[in-house]
Design a protein around this motif. Structure first.
Motif, mmCIF file in Angstrom:
data_model
loop_
_atom_site.group_PDB
_atom_site.id
_atom_site.type_symbol
_atom_site.label_atom_id
_atom_site.label_comp_id
_atom_site.label_asym_id
_atom_site.label_seq_id
_atom_site.Cartn_x
_atom_site.Cartn_y
_atom_site.Cartn_z
ATOM 1 N N LEU A 1 4.013 0.631 1.564
ATOM 2 C CA LEU A 1 3.544 -0.712 1.228
ATOM 3 C C LEU A 1 2.559 -1.239 2.270
ATOM 4 N N GLN A 2 2.767 -0.883 3.528
ATOM 5 C CA GLN A 2 1.808 -1.286 4.552
ATOM 6 C C GLN A 2 0.455 -0.602 4.326
ATOM 7 N N TRP A 3 0.492 0.657 3.921
ATOM 8 C CA TRP A 3 -0.727 1.381 3.599
ATOM 9 C C TRP A 3 -1.391 0.760 2.367
ATOM 10 N N PHE A 4 -0.584 0.401 1.380
ATOM 11 C CA PHE A 4 -1.102 -0.242 0.173
ATOM 12 C C PHE A 4 -1.838 -1.533 0.525
ATOM 13 N N GLU A 5 -1.257 -2.338 1.404
ATOM 14 C CA GLU A 5 -1.867 -3.614 1.769
ATOM 15 C C GLU A 5 -3.200 -3.420 2.486
ATOM 16 N N MET A 6 -3.302 -2.374 3.313
ATOM 17 C CA MET A 6 -4.579 -2.098 3.975
ATOM 18 C C MET A 6 -5.657 -1.764 2.948
ATOM 19 N N LEU A 7 -5.290 -0.967 1.948
ATOM 20 C CA LEU A 7 -6.258 -0.622 0.903
ATOM 21 C C LEU A 7 -6.583 -1.825 0.028
ATOM 22 N N TYR A 8 -5.570 -2.644 -0.248
ATOM 23 C CA TYR A 8 -5.751 -3.836 -1.081
ATOM 24 C C TYR A 8 -6.842 -4.736 -0.512
ATOM 25 N N LYS A 9 -6.850 -4.923 0.780
ATOM 26 C CA LYS A 9 -7.804 -5.814 1.430
ATOM 27 C C LYS A 9 -9.257 -5.358 1.259
ATOM 28 N N ARG A 10 -9.427 -4.061 1.017
ATOM 29 C CA ARG A 10 -10.781 -3.511 0.951
ATOM 30 C C ARG A 10 -11.289 -3.317 -0.477
ATOM 31 N N MET A 11 -10.477 -3.725 -1.437
ATOM 32 C CA MET A 11 -10.880 -3.559 -2.828
ATOM 33 C C MET A 11 -11.813 -4.678 -3.271
ATOM 34 N N LYS A 12 -12.756 -4.329 -4.116
ATOM 35 C CA LYS A 12 -13.657 -5.317 -4.699
ATOM 36 C C LYS A 12 -12.936 -6.050 -5.840
ATOM 37 N N ASP A 13 -13.449 -7.224 -6.197
ATOM 38 C CA ASP A 13 -12.778 -8.048 -7.209
ATOM 39 C C ASP A 13 -12.603 -7.303 -8.532
ATOM 40 N N GLU A 14 -13.640 -6.591 -8.964
ATOM 41 C CA GLU A 14 -13.540 -5.889 -10.243
ATOM 42 C C GLU A 14 -12.528 -4.739 -10.174
ATOM 43 N N GLU A 15 -12.409 -4.126 -8.983
ATOM 44 C CA GLU A 15 -11.426 -3.054 -8.812
ATOM 45 C C GLU A 15 -10.009 -3.611 -8.833
ATOM 46 N N LEU A 16 -9.821 -4.781 -8.232
ATOM 47 C CA LEU A 16 -8.500 -5.404 -8.249
ATOM 48 C C LEU A 16 -8.101 -5.782 -9.671
ATOM 49 N N GLN A 17 -9.054 -6.321 -10.418
ATOM 50 C CA GLN A 17 -8.756 -6.686 -11.793
ATOM 51 C C GLN A 17 -8.371 -5.464 -12.610
ATOM 52 N N GLN A 18 -9.072 -4.349 -12.369
ATOM 53 C CA GLN A 18 -8.746 -3.104 -13.065
ATOM 54 C C GLN A 18 -7.353 -2.619 -12.682
ATOM 55 N N PHE A 19 -7.020 -2.770 -11.398
ATOM 56 C CA PHE A 19 -5.680 -2.365 -10.942
ATOM 57 C C PHE A 19 -4.604 -3.197 -11.615
ATOM 58 N N PHE A 20 -4.780 -4.525 -11.670
ATOM 59 C CA PHE A 20 -3.786 -5.388 -12.305
ATOM 60 C C PHE A 20 -3.578 -5.002 -13.771
ATOM 61 N N THR A 21 -4.677 -4.687 -14.447
ATOM 62 C CA THR A 21 -4.585 -4.314 -15.855
ATOM 63 C C THR A 21 -3.859 -2.986 -16.029
ATOM 64 N N ASP A 22 -4.244 -1.992 -15.220
ATOM 65 C CA ASP A 22 -3.651 -0.661 -15.346
ATOM 66 C C ASP A 22 -2.173 -0.637 -14.970
ATOM 67 N N SER A 23 -1.794 -1.455 -13.999
ATOM 68 C CA SER A 23 -0.423 -1.415 -13.486
ATOM 69 C C SER A 23 0.501 -2.427 -14.138
ATOM 70 N N GLU A 24 -0.029 -3.232 -15.053
ATOM 71 C CA GLU A 24 0.767 -4.235 -15.765
ATOM 72 C C GLU A 24 1.435 -5.214 -14.795
#
Length: 457
Positions: free
Chosen positions: A115-138
């Protein structure tokens, strides 16, 4: 080869492509190096997800040439090897989950690192990538409409503490309050009719809680099927011989936390397990302890970070409320010097484990041992009531004690006193102490500030 579209993933599907054992070993060993860096950062006193934590991890990742992690942190979609790095990230997670699913301590350690690794990657994601992640992961939440947001503006500004953010442009979400428990005690959300309202910057808390449940459940399931699920001798040998990085709860070495004469009563009330809390209260009230109590508590104090000088002053100040300083120096001071390795055989005593404490046999007038095993049940349940336990939690403690599941009863005590959803079964009072401090930090650290800074429009 599978096409990995994003750096962020909930690892829902195991990897399906072929991978040689040498490549597999290289992938897993690199991930273990990442865990080791995180463990080092923790021992240096850095709080996870803070700027200094991230700076240390990034510098060490580059210094140790962890190529997969470097590529993912840079998040350059068209860089050479990006899809390969995502593939390695996916494989490492799944293979190490097979190793870390074996015990509760390992499962918790693995989940925290991931989860700590996930949070580091989360901070570097672009807005459109985050939106895609939310959609894919429900993991999508309900967006608060502009009309509802305006109606609740005063409450949202006050409770969610987002005055630094442009309220009009900030997106707010609402979900069932039980889905975001870590924010409730710190009052960082607005509660209304069972729903928790929070700004976009707090989404990481919701994701963190969802992923914690997901990974914990998956590791528990893997633990059940692992003994019969692996038929290949080479894979079994590989899993059994990976040099795992594992949690060490023996010494509490966080440099940002000081246990001294000024705050020891507050620390005891907030972070001691019931066994040590009882001994501390007894000492404060009666100004004396019998030998086994002195040993159990004295070494515990040493390993949570009370200095030798403070320990000697602490014991002397209490004992001399009933005796002269000369009598204390002559009769009792040697034992406390001995606990710190200053006299005699210079032994570096280890703190007692829960098993050792449970196996002790307190006699009449003695107060060491494990309350969940050695106390009269009525006395234990009365203590739970005085600590504000709900009827449900009291029943759980009672059932666990009757079933002789003393460590699980202690875990239930932790849950009830901290309003936490931890899954740990504690193996020592020191582990309980560390978990309590880390839980408090998770509520009060500057994770929100970091994400506000990163996500501020």
């Amino acid at each position: 080869m599978d096409d990995y579209k994003l750096n962020l993933t909930t690892y829902t599907t195991p990897p399906s492509e072929c991978c040689s054992l040498p490549e597999l070993q290289q992938i897993c060993e690199e991930r273990l190096q990442l865990y080791k860096i995180m463990d080092e950062a923790k021992n240096l006193g850095y709080k996870p997800s803070t700027a200094v934590w991230n700076e240390y991890l990034e510098s060490q990742i580059v210094q140790r040439k962890l190529s997969t992690s470097i590529i993912l942190l840079r998040n350059e979609n068209y860089s050479v090897g990006h899809n390969k790095a995502r593939r390695h990230n996916h494989i490492a997670h799944w293979m190490l989950s097979l190793c870390y699913c074996r015990t509760k301590d390992l499962r918790v350690f693995f989940t925290r690192c991931e989860l700590q690794w996930f949070e580091m990657l989360y901070k570097r994601m672009k807005d459109e990538e985050l939106q895609q992640f939310f959609t894919d992961s429900e993991l999508e939440c309900v967006v608060v409409s502009q009309r509802e947001k305006n109606l609740l503006k005063e409450q949202l500004l006050m409770c969610t503490k987002v005055k630094e953010i442009d309220f009009d442009t900030t997106i707010f979400y609402k979900i069932n309050f039980s889905e975001i428990p870590t924010l409730l005690p710190s009052r960082k959300v607005f509660l209304c009719k069972g729903l928790a309202y929070f700004p976009q910057n707090y989404l990481i808390y919701h994701i963190h809680n969802k992923l914690w449940r997901l990974l914990s459940g998956r590791l528990f399931w893997l633990n059940k099927v692992l003994p019969t699920g692996i038929k290949e001798d080479r894979i079994e040998y590989f899993l059994n011989n990976l040099p795992l990085i594992s949690p060490n709860y023996k010494r509490f070495s966080d440099k940002n936390i000081i246990v001294d004469l000024e705050n020891i009563d507050q620390v005891a009330a907030a972070h001691y397990p019931l066994c040590m809390k009882t001994i501390h209260s007894l000492l404060r009230n009666e100004h004396h302890l019998k030998y086994d109590c002195k040993m159990q508590y004295g070494i515990f104090l040493k390993w949570i970070g009370l200095s030798y000088q403070d320990a000697m002053e602490f014991w002397k100040d209490e004992f001399t409320k009933k005796m002269s300083s000369e009598w204390f120096d002559r009769k009792y001071s040697y034992l406390f010097k001995h606990q710190y390795g200053k006299v005699g055989g210079m032994i570096d005593y280890e703190p007692s484990s829960c098993e050792e404490i449970q196996n002790s046999c307190p006699g009449p007038g003695q107060h060491h041992g494990c309350p969940f095993k050695h106390w009269d049940l009525d006395r234990l349940l009365q203590r739970c009531r005085s600590d504000g336990f709900s009827t449900y939690n009291i029943k759980n403690v009672r059932d666990l004690v009757i079933s002789k599941k003393y460590e699980e009863a202690c875990m239930m005590y932790f849950r009830a006193t901290h309003n936490a959803t931890v899954e740990n079964v504690f193996k020592s009072p020191n582990q309980y102490f560390v978990e309590s401090y880390e839980f408090e930090e998770s509520l009060n650290d500057c994770l929100v500030d970091v994400f506000v800074e990163c996500c501020d429009p």
